[in-house]
Design a protein around this motif. Sequence first.
Motif, PDB file in Angstrom:
ATOM      1  N   HIS A 118      25.825  38.568  14.201  1.00 49.30           N
ATOM      2  CA  HIS A 118      25.258  38.443  12.861  1.00 49.30           C
ATOM      3  C   HIS A 118      26.375  38.547  11.816  1.00 49.30           C
ATOM      4  O   HIS A 118      26.455  37.745  10.883  1.00 49.30           O
ATOM      5  CB  HIS A 118      24.213  39.534  12.628  1.00 49.30           C
ATOM      6  CG  HIS A 118      23.670  39.530  11.238  1.00 49.30           C
ATOM      7  ND1 HIS A 118      22.686  38.657  10.819  1.00 49.30           N
ATOM      8  CD2 HIS A 118      24.020  40.263  10.134  1.00 49.30           C
ATOM      9  CE1 HIS A 118      22.442  38.866   9.534  1.00 49.30           C
ATOM     10  NE2 HIS A 118      23.249  39.833   9.095  1.00 49.30           N
ATOM     11  N   ASN A 119      27.249  39.520  12.011  1.00 48.79           N
ATOM     12  CA  ASN A 119      28.349  39.718  11.064  1.00 48.79           C
ATOM     13  C   ASN A 119      29.338  38.561  11.103  1.00 48.79           C
ATOM     14  O   ASN A 119      29.825  38.114  10.070  1.00 48.79           O
ATOM     15  CB  ASN A 119      29.083  41.028  11.372  1.00 48.79           C
ATOM     16  CG  ASN A 119      28.220  42.241  11.078  1.00 48.79           C
ATOM     17  OD1 ASN A 119      27.407  42.200  10.150  1.00 48.79           O
ATOM     18  ND2 ASN A 119      28.374  43.286  11.871  1.00 48.79           N
ATOM     19  N   PRO A 137      24.467  42.581  16.445  1.00 45.30           N
ATOM     20  CA  PRO A 137      25.110  42.846  15.150  1.00 45.30           C
ATOM     21  C   PRO A 137      26.442  42.116  14.979  1.00 45.30           C
ATOM     22  O   PRO A 137      26.712  41.558  13.918  1.00 45.30           O
ATOM     23  CB  PRO A 137      25.321  44.366  15.155  1.00 45.30           C
ATOM     24  CG  PRO A 137      24.318  44.887  16.111  1.00 45.30           C
ATOM     25  CD  PRO A 137      24.122  43.826  17.156  1.00 45.30           C
ATOM     26  N   PHE A 138      27.248  42.097  16.033  1.00 43.64           N
ATOM     27  CA  PHE A 138      28.560  41.453  15.911  1.00 43.64           C
ATOM     28  C   PHE A 138      28.393  39.972  15.571  1.00 43.64           C
ATOM     29  O   PHE A 138      29.061  39.444  14.678  1.00 43.64           O
ATOM     30  CB  PHE A 138      29.372  41.616  17.203  1.00 43.64           C
ATOM     31  CG  PHE A 138      30.704  40.909  17.151  1.00 43.64           C
ATOM     32  CD1 PHE A 138      31.769  41.428  16.425  1.00 43.64           C
ATOM     33  CD2 PHE A 138      30.882  39.690  17.799  1.00 43.64           C
ATOM     34  CE1 PHE A 138      32.989  40.762  16.356  1.00 43.64           C
ATOM     35  CE2 PHE A 138      32.097  39.013  17.742  1.00 43.64           C
ATOM     36  CZ  PHE A 138      33.156  39.564  17.013  1.00 43.64           C
ATOM     37  N   ASP A 142      21.167  36.311  16.783  1.00 47.95           N
ATOM     38  CA  ASP A 142      21.322  36.954  15.481  1.00 47.95           C
ATOM     39  C   ASP A 142      21.015  38.448  15.538  1.00 47.95           C
ATOM     40  O   ASP A 142      21.426  39.218  14.672  1.00 47.95           O
ATOM     41  CB  ASP A 142      20.405  36.255  14.467  1.00 47.95           C
ATOM     42  CG  ASP A 142      20.773  36.627  13.054  1.00 47.95           C
ATOM     43  OD1 ASP A 142      21.958  36.465  12.696  1.00 47.95           O
ATOM     44  OD2 ASP A 142      19.890  37.097  12.312  1.00 47.95           O
TER      45      ASP A 142
END
Lengths: 413, 53, 263
Positions: A167-168, A164-165, A161
């Motif tokens: 998470h997005n 960033p990728f 998580d």
Amino acid sequence: MDSALIPKGVRRCSIGQFALFVGVVGVVLLWGVFAMLLCWIKGLNQTNMNDYYGFALWIWADLAVIALGGGAFFTGFLRYIIGKDELKNIINYAVLIGFICYSSALLILAIDIGQPLRGWFIFWHANVHSMLTEVAFCLSCYFGVLTIEYLPLILENRQLDKVPFFHNLSHNLHEVMAVFAATGAFLSFFHQGSLGGVAGVLFGRPFAYREGIFIWPWTFFLFTWSAAACGPCFTIMITRLTEKITRKTLVKQNVVELLAKISGWMLLTYTIAKIIDTWYWAAVSAPAGGFWLMDFYSNNPLYGPWILITEVLICGALPACILITKSGRKNPFTLMIAAVLAVIGVSLNRWVMVLQVMAVPVMSFDKWVMYSPSWQEVATTILPVAYGVILIAISHRYLPIFPQERELNPIEN
Amino acid sequence: MFPFIFEWMWDMSHVVFMGGLWYALTIIGLGMTYCILKAAVDTAQGKGSHHHE
Amino acid sequence: MKKEHSKAKKYGMVIDLDKCTGCGACMVACMAENNVPFKKDESNKLDSITWLRVFKLTNGKSFPDADTCYLPRPCMHCEGEHGHAPCVSVCPATATDYSHETGIVSQIYTRCFGCRYCMAACPYHARYFNWWDPVWPEGMEKLLNPNVSVRMRGVVEKCSFCFHRYQAAKEKAYYEGRQELEEDEYQTACTQACPAGAITFGDLNNPKHAVYELKKDKNAFRLLERLGTNPKVYYISTRKWVRQAGDNYLEGYETEGKVKKHR
């Protein structure tokens, strides 16, 4: 040692204990893998199947795990399409169980076919009139949907998580999950149904054959219905089992009760439909083929009327009555009994629709033939169970499967 | 599975069955594509990078 | 005349059970003709391949009323309704097909991936699975029929009405500038091997062929006619109990109208 991977705010057993547990189950898994390799390398002569039993233990296991995995599509349908919001607290686990069931079903099918390297023929040279073609397509597609539904859960791992990728992506997948869930429900309706159709269209086998609508025999609808009814019971059963093993409450009682209530009403209506189907088959379809009902349940060492009583009454009507009554659902013991009975009932139904179909003689001079699986068949059938236990253990340890876990099991710092 | 395979016939059964299949596959494919592309755009815009557990 | 030539054929068999002695010559001829594999130990009949199997039927009575009948069972090449044979409609990979040109149900070995759904669908147990790869005794490879492909492990096989003989006969006729086959030009191995002449084979649609009249015999019946499989193998017996063994009948249940006649 692996604390960085474990979700924040929850307690897990020590890595040693965890490794021991996975290791023990892993031995069973390896036994299954060994048997699987034997079947692939030496061929299906490793089984006790024969020319009377072209379908046997594996096809039953396949049908059973798909019915039990039905909790995923039906819970998803209730959560995303009907809008039963409380079910968000159990949907992750339902998806995980569904993912295990469907991947197991695909694996079993890959072992079951005589020429595994030609498995893709079912797609490439598809005969659109065959129920099995419909099963193969919808099963594979729905497995894709389940993978997509499981993916955000994996991406919510504490370390993943942080990327960033990921998470997005996880966030976006959650946003459009209703679309996937709807597609999953559509696909499930057809593959659960066509699995019922597999037996129901066999007009050369009066025990299995059912009339219906267009190309769909009644068993098509009965299978979808029973999977929707009993799948959630399996989800409840495994949830409670997980709670016993982890010695924690993971899902609030009201969530389980809601699912149990819906499941109960589905099971009750299914049982009524099943009774009507059985009556019509016994009174009209079977006699038209030259069989009385009791011809299917006598003159053999195993298949007697006890099957109908167990399947329809003890494992159908009884759990349905428990689940639709408030006191039955509220009592953890009766709730568990009902869930287990429903699971046994649907599994027994799948057994009957595969194994008994093969056992019943059709030609007047033919005989009942009994079958018992070889150890290779048993081992490869237990293989998915071991795999499922391991995947659940790993997922539970490292992924936030149960949203209510932190609240129900606060850690005092 | 595809119209160029010789078993294919332009009849109702094929159109309904394969229509349903490709309809489902298209939704799944487009849904995933949307999620991945949007995640890439979001990441490029710096979303999620300040995320804390 | 031309119209008659284009009429679809419906190859089928009529077997006179009163003539069959159960000698098994048909089974042997079938195995030799079609390169049917066998094992060292063939005692387990549940996993050995017999495209044509002779069943032994008894009337269940004791001496002096005891009676026996031998019933050869090839693939019935069911037509169902409009070619909707039990096995053809279920095959997921189109590996088995009903030919509207000949009425023969084919099996494409290289297409079959061994799901065995067709075996589950066939009430006659006429379909067999290759549980093993074929192993021929030393030197026997050279004696195999070059016109019939051998099958590999993991696929289903069954009686083809010696379809390779039909192909060979058609080729010969074509070479000689003919469209139609004479009755004796295409005969199955079992028909020719039967010493009692119990098996008659031909085009059920062709009035010149013996089977055309034989199938109308008052003692002719087919196996499991009531299920709607519409088989193309007919049996004849003057013995009532034998005819009754061909199907399942319920006492006191009005069934006559429900029997599907496809003749």
